[in-house]
Design a protein around this motif. Structure first.
Motif, mmCIF file in Angstrom:
data_model
loop_
_atom_site.group_PDB
_atom_site.id
_atom_site.type_symbol
_atom_site.label_atom_id
_atom_site.label_comp_id
_atom_site.label_asym_id
_atom_site.label_seq_id
_atom_site.Cartn_x
_atom_site.Cartn_y
_atom_site.Cartn_z
ATOM 1 N N ALA A 141 -8.787 1.779 1.525
ATOM 2 C CA ALA A 141 -9.014 1.314 2.890
ATOM 3 C C ALA A 141 -8.071 0.141 3.121
ATOM 4 N N SER A 142 -7.447 0.083 4.290
ATOM 5 C CA SER A 142 -6.472 -0.986 4.510
ATOM 6 C C SER A 142 -6.315 -1.271 5.996
ATOM 7 N N PHE A 143 -5.772 -2.454 6.267
ATOM 8 C CA PHE A 143 -5.431 -2.788 7.649
ATOM 9 C C PHE A 143 -4.222 -3.707 7.656
ATOM 10 N N GLY A 144 -3.579 -3.753 8.812
ATOM 11 C CA GLY A 144 -2.306 -4.458 8.922
ATOM 12 C C GLY A 144 -1.191 -3.444 9.022
ATOM 13 N N LEU A 145 -0.179 -3.574 8.185
ATOM 14 C CA LEU A 145 0.978 -2.688 8.247
ATOM 15 C C LEU A 145 0.598 -1.220 8.098
ATOM 16 N N SER A 146 -0.359 -0.924 7.242
ATOM 17 C CA SER A 146 -0.713 0.475 6.975
ATOM 18 C C SER A 146 -1.194 1.200 8.220
ATOM 19 N N VAL A 147 -1.890 0.489 9.101
ATOM 20 C CA VAL A 147 -2.363 1.116 10.341
ATOM 21 C C VAL A 147 -1.179 1.473 11.228
ATOM 22 N N ALA A 148 -0.206 0.560 11.314
ATOM 23 C CA ALA A 148 0.990 0.850 12.101
ATOM 24 C C ALA A 148 1.760 2.025 11.513
ATOM 25 N N VAL A 149 1.766 2.134 10.181
ATOM 26 C CA VAL A 149 2.422 3.270 9.534
ATOM 27 C C VAL A 149 1.713 4.563 9.913
ATOM 28 N N THR A 150 0.375 4.555 9.862
ATOM 29 C CA THR A 150 -0.400 5.740 10.242
ATOM 30 C C THR A 150 -0.112 6.144 11.678
ATOM 31 N N GLU A 151 -0.029 5.169 12.559
ATOM 32 C CA GLU A 151 0.238 5.468 13.971
ATOM 33 C C GLU A 151 1.648 6.012 14.169
ATOM 34 N N ALA A 152 2.575 5.614 13.285
ATOM 35 C CA ALA A 152 3.958 6.087 13.401
ATOM 36 C C ALA A 152 4.159 7.459 12.776
ATOM 37 N N LEU A 153 3.202 7.905 11.976
ATOM 38 C CA LEU A 153 3.329 9.197 11.297
ATOM 39 C C LEU A 153 2.907 10.327 12.229
ATOM 40 N N PRO A 163 6.249 14.003 2.257
ATOM 41 C CA PRO A 163 5.971 12.634 1.817
ATOM 42 C C PRO A 163 7.049 11.626 2.204
ATOM 43 N N ALA A 164 8.281 12.089 2.441
ATOM 44 C CA ALA A 164 9.345 11.165 2.849
ATOM 45 C C ALA A 164 9.063 10.536 4.205
ATOM 46 N N ALA A 165 8.093 11.090 4.934
ATOM 47 C CA ALA A 165 7.726 10.511 6.231
ATOM 48 C C ALA A 165 7.143 9.108 6.073
ATOM 49 N N TYR A 166 6.545 8.814 4.913
ATOM 50 C CA TYR A 166 5.896 7.515 4.726
ATOM 51 C C TYR A 166 6.880 6.352 4.716
ATOM 52 N N PRO A 167 7.968 6.379 3.933
ATOM 53 C CA PRO A 167 8.918 5.261 4.011
ATOM 54 C C PRO A 167 9.603 5.152 5.359
ATOM 55 N N VAL A 168 9.849 6.279 6.017
ATOM 56 C CA VAL A 168 10.459 6.242 7.351
ATOM 57 C C VAL A 168 9.534 5.521 8.328
ATOM 58 N N ALA A 169 8.252 5.887 8.310
ATOM 59 C CA ALA A 169 7.282 5.257 9.204
ATOM 60 C C ALA A 169 7.057 3.792 8.836
ATOM 61 N N THR A 170 7.127 3.470 7.540
ATOM 62 C CA THR A 170 6.923 2.087 7.093
ATOM 63 C C THR A 170 8.017 1.173 7.632
ATOM 64 N N LEU A 171 9.255 1.608 7.590
ATOM 65 C CA LEU A 171 10.352 0.792 8.118
ATOM 66 C C LEU A 171 10.171 0.509 9.597
ATOM 67 N N LYS A 172 9.742 1.528 10.328
ATOM 68 C CA LYS A 172 9.503 1.349 11.765
ATOM 69 C C LYS A 172 8.365 0.359 12.004
ATOM 70 N N ALA A 173 7.274 0.491 11.231
ATOM 71 C CA ALA A 173 6.121 -0.392 11.410
ATOM 72 C C ALA A 173 6.452 -1.829 11.028
ATOM 73 N N TYR A 174 7.249 -2.009 9.981
ATOM 74 C CA TYR A 174 7.593 -3.354 9.507
ATOM 75 C C TYR A 174 8.348 -4.142 10.578
ATOM 76 N N ARG A 175 9.230 -3.476 11.291
ATOM 77 C CA ARG A 175 10.026 -4.150 12.322
ATOM 78 C C ARG A 175 9.138 -4.731 13.419
ATOM 79 N N ASP A 176 8.016 -4.065 13.694
ATOM 80 C CA ASP A 176 7.164 -4.476 14.814
ATOM 81 C C ASP A 176 5.923 -5.253 14.383
ATOM 82 N N HIS A 177 5.824 -5.624 13.113
ATOM 83 C CA HIS A 177 4.591 -6.204 12.580
ATOM 84 C C HIS A 177 4.343 -7.636 13.073
ATOM 85 N N THR A 178 3.080 -7.923 13.399
ATOM 86 C CA THR A 178 2.632 -9.276 13.736
ATOM 87 C C THR A 178 1.731 -9.781 12.609
ATOM 88 N N PRO A 179 2.044 -10.910 11.958
ATOM 89 C CA PRO A 179 1.231 -11.407 10.842
ATOM 90 C C PRO A 179 -0.171 -11.804 11.306
#
Length: 324
Positions: A141-153, A163-179
């Motif tokens: 269970a997680s929140f923060g970046l992982s939720v943005a990754v899920t939304e981008a997938l 499975p390569a979709a995960y790093p692609v979505a992670t890069l997109k989510a990281y750019r837009d992340h709010t701490p």
């Protein structure tokens, strides 16, 4: 540990998420495999949406079969586990999703027909179930970046590149992340309350794998009677590159930007409610109470699987797996 087919007659429910990455063509071949093992009492369900899945699983839970075979991704598997945890029903997992992390934890073959054959010839173990605000999960269970990754997938991305979709979505989510800031309280009194600022992600792991084969921590197990809790500070991009290199082994929890501990229960609050991802599905939000149900789920695994090697609480839950 008992054999899966040790009883004279077995009642089987076969639920296949036909909307999962490989689910469209799987139902007939899986049913044929089950019947070829000498099982005659088989009831099959093909589902194409979350609503259909929930309805089918509710019906199956009411019927109480001996064996529930769930074909789908991790979200479908966790939904099934939530229905049959703390019952006599045995859950058998056929990996048809993108990440298939619970199947990895059970050391299953990821090819569906090979997996069902392994399970029918396998054994039954007991594993832990995590709960977040009462909702069951098996991996993380997680929140923060992982939720943005899920939304981008998007479903199209997952079907196209797997499975390569995960790093692609992670890069997109990281750019837009709010701490964000999170407060962790431990109701069993095993740790002091702590608050972390400038966070990238908080996760509470029950199983061993997540995110398409990443490891929760080097010692994480689905039957160790412990939750792995970690908070990742946002830090610099170079920090996250070094953390990313350690995700597969789980040694990222030893990184200076990662706060890691183990427990059986934790309550996590944030300044504003944040959505929480349970095994790839956004199900609840903070504040969230995370708890562990020890040995709550009967699961079919291959004979060679080491997933149930502990199969109960360790001799001392405060052993070497404490604050990292």
């Amino acid at each position: 540990m008992q054999s899966l087919l040790s009883r004279d007659s077995v009642k089987v429910a076969l639920v296949v998420n036909a909307g999962s990455r490989r689910g469209e063509d799987a139902l007939d071949s899986l049913e044929e495999k089950v019947r070829s093992a000498g099982i005659e009492d088989v009831r099959s369900y093909a589902v194409h949406s979350g609503e259909e899945l929930e309805a089918a699983l509710d019906e199956v839970a009411a019927e109480k079969p001996d064996l529930l075979v769930i074909g789908g991704g991790d979200g479908s598997v966790s939904a099934a586990a939530g229905r049959v945890a703390n019952t006599d029903v045995v859950l058998a997992v056929v990996p048809l999703g993108t990440a298939n992390d619970f199947a990895r934890t059970l050391e299953l073959e990821l090819e569906p027909e090979a997996a069902i054959q392994q399970l029918l010839e396998g054994k039954v173990i007991n594993v832990d179930v995590g709960r977040a605000n009462g909702h069951a999960y098996l991996n993380v269970a997680s929140f923060g970046l992982s939720v943005a990754v899920t939304e981008a997938l998007s479903p199209g991305m997952k079907k196209l590149i797997g499975p390569a979709a995960y790093p692609v979505a992670t890069l997109k989510a990281y750019r837009d992340h709010t701490p964000f800031t999170a407060r962790l309280e431990f109701p069993e009194g095993d740790h002091e309350t702590v608050e972390f600022e400038d966070l990238l992600q908080v996760a509470v792991g029950n199983g061993r794998h997540y995110g398409g084969g990443n490891t929760v921590s080097p010692n994480a197990s689905v039957d160790d009677d412990l939750l792995d809790v970690y908070a990742i500070v946002r830090g610099k991009l170079s920090d996250h590159v070094s953390i990313a290199r350690l995700l597969k082994s789980g040694h990222f929890v030893e990184h200076e930007q990662v706060h890691h501990t183990t427990t059986r229960a934790v309550r996590i609050t944030t300044e504003e409610p944040m959505p929480v991802n349970l095994d790839g599905e956004i199900v609840t939000k903070t504040p969230a109470d995370f708890a562990l149900e020890s040995n709550a789920l009967h699961v079919a695994v291959p004979m060679r699987s080491r997933a149930g090697r502990l199969d109960g609480p360790p001799p001392d839950a405060s052993d070497e797996r404490t604050e990292a």
